[in-house]
Design a protein around this motif. Structure first.
Motif, PDB file in Angstrom:
ATOM      1  N   VAL A 105       0.844  -1.196   0.000  1.00 15.06           N
ATOM      2  CA  VAL A 105       0.000   0.000   0.000  1.00 15.06           C
ATOM      3  C   VAL A 105       0.877   1.244   0.000  1.00 15.06           C
ATOM      4  O   VAL A 105       2.066   1.200   0.327  1.00 15.06           O
ATOM      5  N   GLN A 106       0.269   2.341  -0.381  1.00 21.51           N
ATOM      6  CA  GLN A 106       0.983   3.615  -0.497  1.00 21.51           C
ATOM      7  C   GLN A 106       0.667   4.497   0.703  1.00 21.51           C
ATOM      8  O   GLN A 106      -0.505   4.776   0.980  1.00 21.51           O
ATOM      9  N   PRO A 107       1.698   4.958   1.428  1.00 18.52           N
ATOM     10  CA  PRO A 107       1.434   5.885   2.523  1.00 18.52           C
ATOM     11  C   PRO A 107       1.162   7.294   2.001  1.00 18.52           C
ATOM     12  O   PRO A 107       1.854   7.769   1.095  1.00 18.52           O
ATOM     13  N   ARG A 108       0.155   7.941   2.555  1.00 17.22           N
ATOM     14  CA  ARG A 108      -0.132   9.353   2.252  1.00 17.22           C
ATOM     15  C   ARG A 108       0.034  10.092   3.562  1.00 17.22           C
ATOM     16  O   ARG A 108      -0.841  10.054   4.444  1.00 17.22           O
ATOM     17  N   THR A 109       1.183  10.738   3.722  1.00 17.34           N
ATOM     18  CA  THR A 109       1.529  11.309   5.016  1.00 17.34           C
ATOM     19  C   THR A 109       1.094  12.771   5.121  1.00 17.34           C
ATOM     20  O   THR A 109       1.070  13.507   4.133  1.00 17.34           O
ATOM     21  N   ILE A 110       0.766  13.153   6.344  1.00 17.44           N
ATOM     22  CA  ILE A 110       0.328  14.515   6.661  1.00 17.44           C
ATOM     23  C   ILE A 110       1.158  15.030   7.824  1.00 17.44           C
ATOM     24  O   ILE A 110       1.349  14.324   8.826  1.00 17.44           O
ATOM     25  N   LYS A 111       1.650  16.245   7.706  1.00 21.72           N
ATOM     26  CA  LYS A 111       2.412  16.860   8.792  1.00 21.72           C
ATOM     27  C   LYS A 111       1.463  17.189   9.938  1.00 21.72           C
ATOM     28  O   LYS A 111       0.455  17.872   9.745  1.00 21.72           O
ATOM     29  N   GLY A 112       1.785  16.697  11.107  1.00 23.03           N
ATOM     30  CA  GLY A 112       0.947  16.940  12.277  1.00 23.03           C
ATOM     31  C   GLY A 112       1.641  17.805  13.305  1.00 23.03           C
ATOM     32  O   GLY A 112       2.820  18.133  13.188  1.00 23.03           O
ATOM     33  N   VAL A 113       0.902  18.169  14.333  1.00 24.92           N
ATOM     34  CA  VAL A 113       1.436  18.892  15.491  1.00 24.92           C
ATOM     35  C   VAL A 113       1.174  18.019  16.713  1.00 24.92           C
ATOM     36  O   VAL A 113       0.025  17.700  17.023  1.00 24.92           O
ATOM     37  N   ASN A 114       2.256  17.588  17.355  1.00 18.54           N
ATOM     38  CA  ASN A 114       2.140  16.663  18.492  1.00 18.54           C
ATOM     39  C   ASN A 114       1.338  15.418  18.115  1.00 18.54           C
ATOM     40  O   ASN A 114       0.558  14.892  18.917  1.00 18.54           O
ATOM     41  N   GLY A 115       1.543  14.965  16.886  1.00 16.72           N
ATOM     42  CA  GLY A 115       0.884  13.752  16.425  1.00 16.72           C
ATOM     43  C   GLY A 115      -0.494  13.959  15.844  1.00 16.72           C
ATOM     44  O   GLY A 115      -1.089  13.015  15.318  1.00 16.72           O
ATOM     45  N   GLN A 116      -1.013  15.185  15.923  1.00 15.01           N
ATOM     46  CA  GLN A 116      -2.363  15.469  15.443  1.00 15.01           C
ATOM     47  C   GLN A 116      -2.322  16.019  14.016  1.00 15.01           C
ATOM     48  O   GLN A 116      -1.843  17.122  13.780  1.00 15.01           O
ATOM     49  N   MET A 117      -2.819  15.237  13.078  1.00 15.51           N
ATOM     50  CA  MET A 117      -2.949  15.716  11.702  1.00 15.51           C
ATOM     51  C   MET A 117      -4.119  16.703  11.648  1.00 15.51           C
ATOM     52  O   MET A 117      -5.199  16.417  12.205  1.00 15.51           O
ATOM     53  N   PRO A 118      -3.960  17.862  11.015  1.00 20.42           N
ATOM     54  CA  PRO A 118      -5.091  18.794  10.907  1.00 20.42           C
ATOM     55  C   PRO A 118      -6.291  18.109  10.265  1.00 20.42           C
ATOM     56  O   PRO A 118      -6.150  17.408   9.255  1.00 20.42           O
ATOM     57  N   LEU A 119      -7.463  18.335  10.844  1.00 19.05           N
ATOM     58  CA  LEU A 119      -8.666  17.660  10.353  1.00 19.05           C
ATOM     59  C   LEU A 119      -8.934  17.984   8.893  1.00 19.05           C
ATOM     60  O   LEU A 119      -9.303  17.103   8.108  1.00 19.05           O
ATOM     61  N   SER A 120      -8.738  19.247   8.518  1.00 22.33           N
ATOM     62  CA  SER A 120      -8.982  19.644   7.130  1.00 22.33           C
ATOM     63  C   SER A 120      -8.035  18.937   6.171  1.00 22.33           C
ATOM     64  O   SER A 120      -8.395  18.609   5.039  1.00 22.33           O
ATOM     65  N   ASP A 121      -6.801  18.667   6.639  1.00 20.75           N
ATOM     66  CA  ASP A 121      -5.828  17.967   5.796  1.00 20.75           C
ATOM     67  C   ASP A 121      -6.213  16.504   5.623  1.00 20.75           C
ATOM     68  O   ASP A 121      -5.965  15.916   4.558  1.00 20.75           O
ATOM     69  N   ILE A 122      -6.790  15.913   6.665  1.00 17.15           N
ATOM     70  CA  ILE A 122      -7.254  14.528   6.539  1.00 17.15           C
ATOM     71  C   ILE A 122      -8.351  14.448   5.481  1.00 17.15           C
ATOM     72  O   ILE A 122      -8.324  13.584   4.590  1.00 17.15           O
ATOM     73  N   VAL A 123      -9.296  15.374   5.560  1.00 18.20           N
ATOM     74  CA  VAL A 123     -10.391  15.389   4.584  1.00 18.20           C
ATOM     75  C   VAL A 123      -9.844  15.574   3.173  1.00 18.20           C
ATOM     76  O   VAL A 123     -10.244  14.879   2.225  1.00 18.20           O
ATOM     77  N   SER A 124      -8.894  16.500   3.029  1.00 19.00           N
ATOM     78  CA  SER A 124      -8.322  16.770   1.703  1.00 19.00           C
ATOM     79  C   SER A 124      -7.540  15.579   1.152  1.00 19.00           C
ATOM     80  O   SER A 124      -7.435  15.405  -0.064  1.00 19.00           O
ATOM     81  N   ALA A 125      -6.989  14.764   2.061  1.00 20.77           N
ATOM     82  CA  ALA A 125      -6.174  13.633   1.624  1.00 20.77           C
ATOM     83  C   ALA A 125      -7.004  12.433   1.174  1.00 20.77           C
ATOM     84  O   ALA A 125      -6.460  11.528   0.528  1.00 20.77           O
TER      85      ALA A 125
END
Length: 354
Positions: A105-125
């Motif tokens: 599988v392909q990882p689609r990584t998101i930069k988080g803050v203290n492990g928290q990916m921004p919710l809007s970035d999750i939706v966009s991904a």
């Protein structure tokens, strides 16, 4: 006593913990059978206990957290799918590219803050249904988040990610290697965390002090698939109740005491914060892990760690100037005081040599 070797203060990881005497007794006396046939009574008991503790239908004993995460991805996805993860998560950084090489599988990584990916970035991904794109098959969270220094994902954040996953019908897997540290840190039952995920992996061999093993828990049908993937990966163990017996003791007796590790970590962080040249966010220390920078000193982390080792303290480098300390059952309150004084001496000697 003269001639007796002094044990080092080992702050490299909570994985260095050794089994308790009760664990050793349980290992010796464990009732066993062939677990591949489902006939090991100790493993069956451990899996039932583990599933109940995290509020899931079923559970599976696996050799390690890495194997648990890999089996989870395999059971959730198909080759060519995509998985959303925080860019510095353990699955991405420290599991030997198993996502790609084993699960395909392909990882689609998101930069988080203290492990928290921004919710809007999750939706966009999340991928749309498009012939050119892979299917978004899974979202992975990590709680506590190791690379952020053991930070806890707040329950409100996990709930919001869960809502997104429900809207898009995408399951969530939680890498909860230190799930019980998160629960103790939040002052909640682990079920209050795991109710926001479909599956969860947690380690028995870190702060809980078992000699080996992790648990993967989730719906019964999922665990049936995972059991087969575990077999493919060479994780089908026979009389594994020998190891599982210690896991039962870990779950029944070792969770509450994690608070002591958190207290020690906070004390150590506050002591380091008072030392000139150490850059640390002591207020951000939430569990048993500490990250700090020595960039203001005239040495890199490898040199600093060597100086610690010369004085009987073991630690890990997590960057050119970044050091990690992890507290655990075998670190006493007096050890914390010793470490602070040792760090002070190392820095004082470094300044004299300049």
């Amino acid at each position: 006593m003269k001639g007796v070797m002094q044990m080092p203060i080992d702050l490299r990881s909570d994985t260095v913990t050794t089994p308790t005497e009760k664990m050793r007794d349980a290992i010796r006396d464990a009732a066993v059978g062939d677990d591949v046939y489902g006939e090991d009574p100790t493993i069956n008991r451990l899996e039932a206990l583990a599933a109940e503790r995290v509020g899931k239908e079923a559970a599976l004993f696996v050799t390690s957290g890495t194997q648990g995460n890999q089996v989870a991805v395999l059971a959730h996805t198909q080759r060519g799918d995509e998985v959303i993860l925080e860019e510095n998560s353990h699955i991405v950084e420290y599991e030997v590219a198993g996502l790609s090489t084993i699960a395909g599988v392909q990882p689609r990584t998101i930069k988080g803050v203290n492990g928290q990916m921004p919710l809007s970035d999750i939706v966009s991904a999340i991928r749309e249904d498009d012939i050119h794109c892979p299917k978004t098959a899974l979202v992975c969270l990590e709680n506590t988040h190791g690379d952020s220094g053991g930070r806890i994902l707040p329950l409100c954040y996990m709930e919001e990610v869960y809502k997104i996953s429900r809207q898009h019908q995408i399951p969530i897997h939680l890498d909860g290697a230190r799930l019980f540290n998160a629960a103790v840190g939040l002052g909640v039952d682990p079920k209050e965390i795991t109710k926001y995920v479909n599956t969860v992996q947690f380690c028995l061999s870190k702060g809980l002090s078992a000699p080996m093993g992790s648990i993967l828990a989730g719906p019964k049908s999922f665990i049936e698939r995972a059991r087969k993937w575990r077999k493919m990966l060479g994780g089908g163990m026979r009389q594994s109740g020998i190891a599982g017996a210690a896991g039962i003791v870990a779950l029944e007796e070792m969770v509450a005491r994690l608070e002591e590790d958190h207290v020690h970590a906070k004390k150590l962080a506050e002591g380091l914060a008072d030392i000139e040249g150490i850059d640390i966010d002591a207020e951000g220390v939430e569990t048993n892990m500490i990250m700090f920078s020595i960039e203001g000193l005239e040495m890199d982390s490898d040199h600093f760690i060597e100086k610690l080792k010369e004085r009987g303290v073991l630690a890990n480098s997590v960057g050119r100037y970044r050091i990690r300390f992890v507290t655990h059952r075998e670190i006493a309150n007096e050890d914390i005081d010793k470490v602070v004084e040792i760090v002070k001496r190392i820095i004082a000697e470094a300044k004299v040599s300049l």
